[in-house]
Design an enzyme around this catalytic site. Structure first.
Site, PDB file in Angstrom:
ATOM      1  N   HIS A 129       5.339  32.067  -3.277  1.00 49.34           N
ATOM      2  CA  HIS A 129       7.057  30.798  -2.808  1.00 49.34           C
ATOM      3  C   HIS A 129       7.213  30.911  -1.412  1.00 49.34           C
ATOM      4  CE1 HIS A 129       7.679  34.565  -6.489  1.00 49.34           C
ATOM      5  NE2 HIS A 129       7.985  32.352  -7.175  1.00 49.34           N
ATOM      6  N   GLY A 145      25.405  37.402   1.367  1.00 43.33           N
ATOM      7  CA  GLY A 145      25.976  37.535   0.401  1.00 43.33           C
ATOM      8  C   GLY A 145      27.370  38.085   0.738  1.00 43.33           C
TER       9      GLY A 145
END
Lengths: 564, 564
Positions: B214, B547
């Protein structure tokens, strides 16, 4: 782009070697390509082929139930006639050989020459041209071959496997070729091994509609819409081009060209599937994946095979190849007979007379001058070619002339006369140069040599006659006329001037060179104009190929030897 | 880049639908992925999976002799627990379910939750983590899974097919996972559907050594040499990392990542083959092609499976799947039992008390405020995430919160109390957000709800206790501590402040938001510093994920409802 390369020159042969080593249960290498590893009963053999860079086409389809052999040319370049001949000889199962390939000029030339030679040896050899790309011409039989190669070869191969005779198989081929139609789009070009720039570019968020698998220009560029809009265009295009008595059962083949990946192909297929069903068609055994690629080109094509009672069972018949399998092929026995791995067996030296050997010495000297001159102007020829073609003309001419020289020297040392020397040189040129011009120069040298023979001394008259023979060979093979912007534009006035001149040969040759130079100059100027006007990476139809320029360079180099 | 797209949000589900429609003889769609089309005897089931974009991995390996099902997540994002649960239920053959996947955090979380739920229903479900990429960690079991998925799953599947019991199959898995090692390089990144820029870039004529599938950063970048130099590096790297008792028989797997094409892979294999043989190894059944791709990423990996008497026959056993076939699987009977196509069956509404239904109403109002706020700051969260990650945090949080709201409304209308409402909202968030943060938010909501229950009214004390439960759930699932630059950096001080405050809840919540805001601010500033310094498209390790910022936005939005 292509990145994993050792030596760009060896790339295609290394790829074939690696392929054969990866699939020893399926294929065996032979000079020119691969043949089935499995021992095969007496049957019509199907040999497929073309340039490399299209895997799984064509070598990936060799095995029980499919092809008997594949001829592997250079990247995007037709194999030579001797490569094709070699694979066909190894694949021959005693009941005739069919040579299947997409309809491209270089392939037509070289496979045609190979078939001719096989027939001269008593093998019933015939060429089968796949013509599925509806974007490339109005007349179905004038079209080029793209992803339709897969079903057309598969169905033809299944007919061979059933033991039908060669006439019957040819009828099956004609039927499935007529009922197979493809339509494609390209998003981005691929880069040749050793190259830094893609063969062509498409504007961002656009697509080249109807573009070929080597970046041949399409019908037009248009904005790239959603996957469903692409699906609609390809489906509608093919539905508008149905063969006669099409029926309603179709095999759809969604083919990715290289970097348009599986998930995209499945999304596209999802849309196509709805549209084909909405059109009242029954979908049989759809194929979604990579079948006929173009290195890492981005693009996709849809092929429809309009089934009938003959085609459907042959399409569904079992086969087992490196890249395409279906049904069950039982255990096979491996064939262990030795196969030739070099071109040696293709060339046999016939000794010439003393006088003809002297002519052959002069030919070697002339070929030396030609090879030196072509190497000098290789980049210029490449630059000219990049406007109309793929930019490999300089490399091809250099490779061809160097191989011709090496082969001429080799056979001359073995006692060859003029005809044998030029025949060997012509074969080597054709094989190593690749492409259409390689085939044409090969034919020209061979015809020139045939006119000289291996016995008589060469006088002025014979040489004039030989140049006419070379011109005829090129015209008959290539089909070009004066004004078509090919090497004929220079070769025709060259031969005419040489024939009509009453001077001694060296002077007459010089005048003839002057006539050829006029055409060469016109070609350069025309190319420069188009070259300046064209958009980046966009090929221009109607642009002259640099054949007239390279022809002029060759005859000038020969003239420098003649005048000594 | 990815070009054939209808709606980027629907791309993965459309791809699965198209895939299933292209291979009706091999797979059947079910909510969350696909299962075998063939009726299958009682045996341990192997379900494989992970994010989409890696075809043939994972759905291309479903069929007799190989996997029983594949869970198909969003592109490069872990499937949700309910997707995994759904596929496992459909694939269960009555003798236990093994869930095989590459070792990635999101997959570990979601597949772990699914296995937990299956076990709670009496199904012996276990997770199998493939860890073949030698570049990703020193300790073999800490490594991530790349192309080694193919042989590890294939061998494990063959053990299932033979009817071995689940403990025996797990032993086979551990054995083959230990003896399978991969090493890869990347040349260019892929572009996500709907995106315009590649996920990462490599300098021209360079390669990222050890880069993940990825685009995870590799060991280092180096100049790209010849194919043989790449072959040498990959072969030498793997030979230096042999497992114990490696032996001398290996299956080599040369895997193209997407746009590194077949001819290049064959050239590379040709070089690798010589080097492996020179090292005294016996090559068994080499595989050269595309097995675990990364959309159209350019790159290649080599996997070696070090055979032993247990592994070799299982690797060579027959199988028949869309993308991997060997040997002969006889005729199969198609399974025609109905399969669930939506998430509905996963959620069952348990009615709450009147008091808890009132709490559930407040929860729906709070989720509305959260969804609105996250949609507003979606691009800013995406921008922050693009520095350290793949830039999808804003999209993921928006999708997750909207799906959570819709699902909360649906179950509330059916009479749900607080726990059931938050449980449904958590599942939906996790499923639609994808990725690790989706799983963490799903777990947080579910744990918060479990603390509230479906019967009692929610008082200040219970809510304080519930926030602690949510923090514990996130910590236990994600494994992050304060200072790891994740959402925990904001969540931990938030919970601590809330617990220690003697104010009424709305005021205490506001103070807690302030504590979370400090961490969010620090994250933004740190990201901005790294963001300015990093080279184009290069990911930076050690950069905070956003986050903490999104956590702060969520609790502020909830606070705005509490203070009314």
């Amino acid at each position: 782009m292509t990145r994993l390369v050792d030596n760009p020159d060896d790339f295609p042969s290394q790829a074939v070697a690696g392929f054969a080593s990866a699939f020893p249960g399926h294929v065996r290498p032979v000079f020119g390509g691969v043949v089935r590893a499995a021992r095969t009963h007496r049957k019509v053999a199907l040999v497929v082929g073309g340039g490399s860079g299209h895997y799984p086409a064509f070598a990936g389809w060799v095995g029980p139930g499919f092809a008997d052999g594949a001829v592997c040319g250079n990247i995007f370049s037709s194999p030579s006639a001797s490569q094709a001949y070699s694979v066909c000889k190894a694949a021959d199962r005693g009941a005739g050989v069919l040579i299947g390939f997409g309809n491209y000029a270089g392939d037509v030339l070289h496979f045609g020459q190979a078939a001719e030679r096989l027939r001269s040896e008593g093998i019933d050899a015939r060429c089968l041209l796949v013509t599925d790309d509806i974007a490339s011409a109005q007349d179905h039989l004038a079209r080029r071959g793209i992803a339709g190669d897969l079903p057309v070869f598969k169905v033809t191969a299944a007919a061979c496997e059933e033991g039908r005779d060669i006439d019957e198989v040819v009828r099956v081929f004609n039927r499935v070729n007529d009922r197979t139609r493809s339509f494609g789009v390209a998003f981005a070009g691929c880069t040749l091994p050793g190259g830094d720039e893609p063969l062509f570019r498409v504007k961002p968020h656009h697509m080249g509609v109807g573009m070929g698998i080597h970046g041949e220009p399409g019908i037009h560029d248009e904005a790239l819409g959603t996957a469903d809009e692409v699906a609609a265009m390809l489906v509608d295009g093919l539905l508008a081009d149905r063969p006669e008595n099409a029926g309603t059962r179709v095999v759809p083949i969604v083919n990715g060209l290289g970097s348009t990946k599986y998930e995209e192909l499945f999304v596209l297929w999802n849309d196509m599937c709805c549209r084909l069903e909405a059109a009242g068609l029954t979908i049989v055994d759809p194929q979604v994946g990579e079948f006929v690629t173009s290195l890492d080109m981005a693009g996709v094509s849809l092929t429809l095979v309009w089934l009938d009672d003959v085609i459907e069972p042959l399409w569904l018949a079992a086969c087992d190849t490196p890249a395409f399998r279906r049904g069950v092929i039982g255990q096979v026995e491996l064939d262990t007979t030795a196969l030739p791995q070099t071109a040696e067996h293709v060339s046999v030296v016939h000794p010439g007379s003393r006088a003809s050997q002297e002519t052959a010495d002069a030919i070697v000297t002339a070929l030396e001058a030609v090879a030196v001159r072509l190497a000098e102007c290789s980049s210029e020829l490449g630059r000219l070619d990049s406007v109309a073609g793929d930019g490999d003309h300089g490399i091809g001419m250099t490779r061809g002339s160097q191989a011709a020289l090496a082969e001429a020297r080799r056979v001359r040392e073995d006692g060859a006369g003029a005809a044998t020397t030029l025949n060997a040189a012509g074969s080597a040129w054709s094989e190593h140069a690749g492409g259409t011009s390689g085939a044409l120069w090969g034919a020209a040298l061979t015809a020139f040599g045939a006119a000289l023979g291996d016995d008589d001394p060469a006088d002025d008259h014979i040489i004039r006659h030989a140049t006419r023979a070379a011109l005829d060979a090129v015209t008959s093979l290539g089909g070009a006329k004066v004004g078509d912007k090919t090497m004929i534009d220079a070769m025709d006035p060259f031969v005419t001037t040489l024939e009509s001149s009453s001077d001694q040969l060296p002077q007459a040759w010089e005048s003839a060179c002057h006539s050829a130079g006029v055409a060469a100059q016109a070609t350069s100027e025309m190319t420069a104009r188009v070259g300046r006007a064209r958009p980046l990476g966009k090929k221009s139809l109607g642009t002259p190929d640099p054949g007239a320029v390279s022809f002029h360079e060759v005859v000038v180099a020969v003239g420098s030897v003649l005048s000594k």
